[in-house]
Design an enzyme around this catalytic site. Structure first.
Site: not given
Ligand code: 13P
Length: 339
Positions: A177, A219, A261
């Site tokens: 991510e 991600k 998100s």
């Molecule tokens: P959000 O969808 O609220 O951005 O959170 C996803 C997430 O795991 C951030 O690390």
């Protein structure tokens, strides 16, 4: 490393119509979420809230996996079942956030680096023993004057690759991510340029560290104009630019891309995921790993009152269903007002 088994888990996480519930808020982040609905965060309240999420009727129809925080992995439901086991029994794959959040990055004013690599091999061994099957590590990239710096990007990509290699060694699927934050006054094109640069660097490092891409998920952020830019860009344009950036930088061996998100409203995140899937014909599954966009309406409906449990679970079921529809490019705004 059993690449075939890991790759099968990765594919299950992005099975058609399904996505991931990110419920891995750290204790300080959860305190913020609870404060927003007027509640003081306690271990028992966090446990009760997570139990509400995980026991939602029919959750596995559109939720393939849940990302947990370390505290939650060690907690149990009212009937004594450990949460990872409860999820497995309900047909949902349990995962774990393993990064330890961000700290200012020395030498790079205004930028942050992610903590948590030291001792990670041993933590992964424990998590594998607790039944966790996938993991998440978040790098945070800010767009500002002079940022992201080359040093920050190199650090983030290197750490993501070391984390991913350790996850696979322990038998967990790494979710990689790199989040380019929405905060700022930058335009859509700047977010596109930065996101592409980040992803190219991440995949170069994953290759250098021998990470099996078939057994990973990405991600990323959607490509968006800065939240303080005042720009109002159509969902179809956001979708096109996002897909173009991904096509240039993410190898086709990656089974799925699960968007975060990132502070978008729940409806906006769903509508944009839908627009992305309407383009069609991409080499990867395009799915969700939403935190706030799945949980915001649940927290509002619950407000900490056990009597609101059914309403809160209905709110989660609805967002999961609508995001499931967006996976197929079958979401319509009119579905928001239907129960
Ligand atoms: P959000 O969808 O609220 O951005 O959170 C996803 C997430 O795991 C951030 O690390």
């Amino acid at each position: 490393m059993d690449v075939a088994a890991l790759s099968s888990t990765a594919q299950s996480l992005v099975a058609p119509g399904k996505g991931i519930l990110a419920a891995d808020e750290s204790t300080p982040t959860m305190a913020k979420r609870l404060a927003a609905i007027g509640l003081e965060s306690t271990e028992e309240l966090r446990r009760a809230y997570r139990e509400l999420l995980f026991t939602t009727e029919g959750l596995s129809e559109h939720v393939s996996g849940v990302i947990l925080f370390d505290e939650t992995v060690r907690q149990t439901a009212d009937d004594g079942t450990a949460f990872p086991r409860l999820l497995e029994r309900r047909g949902i794959i349990p995962g774990i956030k393993v990064d330890r959040g961000t700290k200012p990055l020395a030498g790079c004013p205004g930028e942050v680096g992610t903590e948590g690599l030291d001792g990670l091999r041993e933590r992964f061994e424990e998590y594998a023993g607790l039944g966790l099957r996938f993991a998440k590590w978040r790098a945070v990239i800010r767009i500002a004057a002079g940022a992201p710096s080359a040093a920050a990007l190199a650090t983030d990509a290197h750490q993501l690759a070391r984390y991913a290699a350790l996850a696979q060694e322990a038998g967990l699927v790494p979710i990689v991510e790199p989040e380019v934050l929405m905060d700022g006054t930058h335009d859509l094109a700047t977010c596109a340029t930065v996101t592409e640069r980040v992803l190219r660097e991440v995949y170069a490092q994953l290759a250098l560290h021998g990470v099996a891409l078939e057994a990973t998920l990405l991600k990323p952020n959607m490509v968006l104009p800065g939240s303080e830019s005042g720009a109002d860009v159509a969902d179809a344009v956001i979708a096109r630019v996002t897909v173009d950036v991904l096509r240039r930088s993410v190898p086709a061996a990656v089974p799925g891309i699960v968007f975060l998100s990132g502070g978008q409203s729940d409806e906006a995140a769903t509508a944009r995921l839908d627009a992305i899937n309407r383009i069609g014909g991409q080499p990867w599954e395009l799915s969700f790993s939403f935190g706030r966009a799945l949980q915001a309406p649940v927290l509002r409906a619950w407000a900490g009152d056990p009597e609101n449990r059914a309403a809160a679970q209905a709110a989660l079921g609805k967002r999961a269903r609508l995001n499931g529809a967006a996976r197929r490019g079958a979401y319509e705004r009119s579905l928001e007002s239907a129960a």
